[in-house]
Every structure is written in C-alpha cells, then in structure tokens.
Scaffold this active site. Structure first.
Site, PDB file in Angstrom:
ATOM      1  N   GLU A 211       0.898  14.680   3.423  1.00  0.00           N
ATOM      2  CA  GLU A 211       0.342  14.657   2.065  1.00  0.00           C
ATOM      3  C   GLU A 211      -0.695  15.762   1.802  1.00  0.00           C
ATOM      4  OE1 GLU A 211       0.376  10.691  -0.034  1.00  0.00           O
ATOM      5  OE2 GLU A 211      -0.668  10.224   1.839  1.00  0.00           O
TER       6      GLU A 211
ATOM      7  N   HIS B 267      -8.497  12.242   0.249  1.00  0.00           N
ATOM      8  CA  HIS B 267      -7.437  11.305  -0.109  1.00  0.00           C
ATOM      9  C   HIS B 267      -7.585  10.092   0.801  1.00  0.00           C
ATOM     10  CE1 HIS B 267      -3.779   9.230  -0.799  1.00  0.00           C
ATOM     11  NE2 HIS B 267      -3.283   9.513   0.397  1.00  0.00           N
TER      12      HIS B 267
ATOM     13  N   HIS C 294      -6.947   5.483   1.232  1.00  0.00           N
ATOM     14  CA  HIS C 294      -6.276   4.244   0.822  1.00  0.00           C
ATOM     15  C   HIS C 294      -7.340   3.153   0.796  1.00  0.00           C
ATOM     16  CE1 HIS C 294      -2.803   6.262   3.275  1.00  0.00           C
ATOM     17  NE2 HIS C 294      -2.937   6.827   2.092  1.00  0.00           N
TER      18      HIS C 294
ATOM     19  N   HIS D  88      -0.966   2.835  -3.614  1.00  0.00           N
ATOM     20  CA  HIS D  88      -1.149   3.808  -2.540  1.00  0.00           C
ATOM     21  C   HIS D  88      -2.617   4.071  -2.207  1.00  0.00           C
ATOM     22  CE1 HIS D  88       0.072   8.110  -1.019  1.00  0.00           C
ATOM     23  NE2 HIS D  88      -0.847   7.552  -0.275  1.00  0.00           N
TER      24      HIS D  88
END
Ligand SMILES: [Zn+2]
Length: 243
Positions: free
Chosen positions: A80, A99, A101, A169
C-alpha cells in the site's frame, strides 16, 4: 547527509511510537518526504512497525517505484505504499503520511456516522473527517490501495484536510512533519473512541468550527515536542528537542 540520517532515525521512532500507542499493529506505516528530493519519500520495507530499524528504510519515487532496485529485490516493499506517493503528489505542503487501521476509527467508516472533533486537543483531525469508499470506483477488491489510481482517488478524498477514513479498512493522515503526522494519528484514534462513548450517552456538542481553527492555530512545536518526548520515552527511544 546528517540531516537525512537524523530524519531516518526520526522515522524509525515514529514507527515505534505508533506501535507502542496502539495506532498501528503488525500493519500500517508512516513515511516522510525526502528532505532534498521533493519527488521522493522514505518508507520502511514491509515489516511490522514495532520491528523497524534504520536499515529497513527505503527510498521511493512518488509513483511507488523503489530507487534502489537491488534492495527492493531483497526486501519487499509495502503493497500500500501508493497511498504515500499519491498524497505527496497532490499536496506539496505535506511532509509526512501515516496509514493505519486504528481500531476506534473503523466504526465511523461503516455506519454513516461522521467523525468530528469533540475534544480540544483533537482539533487537528480537521473540521470533519471525510470518508473514502474504495468500492465506489474500484468495486470488489481486497480493499488494499495497491495502485497509483487507487492512491490518487484516496488522496483526492483527503483533499486539503489532515485525515480521511477508508471504509472497512482504516485511515490516512497527512502532516507537515513526522511529529505532526504522529500527533494527528494519535488524536484521531482518541477522538473516535470518545465520540463512540459520547454517542452512547446522548447528543454530542462538538467543537465549534471557530474553536477548531483556534486550536489548530496554536498547535506548534511546543505541543508536538511535549507529546513526542513522552511517547519516545514510553517507546524506549531517544528524543531530540526540536523536530
Ligand atoms: Zn491498510
């Protein structure tokens, strides 16, 4: 070169802090724009953030291609990574991207409830956090942002903001420094947790838009360094006074 070496150490520290504070687990990542090459960024090879060392950090072009092809053959990059390059491409002001979760943000991506700041120190998350749904444009996928097309679509949803949610996500955070991106990520998770608790009690009085702007205007190095020093100690990392 010392500047780059220091920045890499700071990036390693950011990974350790995010893991130690529960913002990332075995997954999730943080990057920084290259200090001398605005068209490149620094990001670890694919590894759990808690385990990352300086030698894991790799250099990428904004389109996600590794600069050192030989290293990339030995160490797989994150699938990603495109999230990072797409945000740097769209936002010249952004110097660091996270990024994650982070668990409390997930319910806001799947229920239609908008995540909004309700605690003063959480104002940095933005007036309200936009939601990106990969299914709108890309249909049935594994939900991973594994192309520049997906990364750019997500970056567009982030727009000029500091954070955006990804349905089913996680989230993306855009900071003007590593410390800032870690700070916003931490308080995004806290605001989400408090908002869920508040929703269970009744109607929420969120921060007024002018209050959000006032808090953001006074969130500078003093605030960021104070939190950073504390998180560094907790993660067993050394800290520098000015970041
Ligand atoms: Zn992810």
């Amino acid at each position: 070169m010392p500047k780059l070496k220091d920045l890499i150490e700071e990036l390693v520290t950011a990974n350790r802090i995010l893991a130690n504070e529960g913002i990332v687990d075995s997954f999730g990542h943080v990057s920084v724009r290259h200090p001398d090459r605005k068209d490149r960024y620094l990001l670890s090879r694919a590894r759990a953030p808690e385990r990352i060392e300086a030698s894991d950090i790799m250099e990428f072009n904004l389109d996600g291609e590794p600069v050192d092809v030989r290293k990339a053959k030995r160490f797989a990059p994150y699938t990603e990574r495109f999230i990072h390059g797409a945000v740097y491409e769209l936002r010249p002001d952004v110097q660091s991207v996270v990024h994650n979760h982070s668990p409390s943000t997930i319910p806001f991506g799947v229920t239609g409830n908008t995540l909004k700041p309700l605690l003063h120190i959480c104002a940095s998350i933005g007036h309200e956090v936009p939601l990106w749904d990969s299914h709108d444009r890309f249909g049935d996928t594994a939900l991973l942002v594994n192309s520049m097309a997906m990364g750019r679509d997500l970056a567009k949803r982030l727009g000029k903001g500091r954070s955006a949610l990804m349905r089913g996500h996680g989230a993306v955070v855009a900071g003007n420094s590593i410390r800032h991106a870690v700070f916003v990520s931490y308080y995004l998770e806290l605001n989400a947790k408090l908002q869920m608790q508040s929703m269970a009690m009744g109607r929420i009085k969120y921060l007024y838009p002018g209050e959000v702007d006032a808090v953001v205007a006074r969130t500078g190095p003093y605030t960021l360094n104070r939190a950073w020093e504390n998180w560094c100690r907790r993660a067993g990392r050394k800290t520098k006074e000015v970041g």
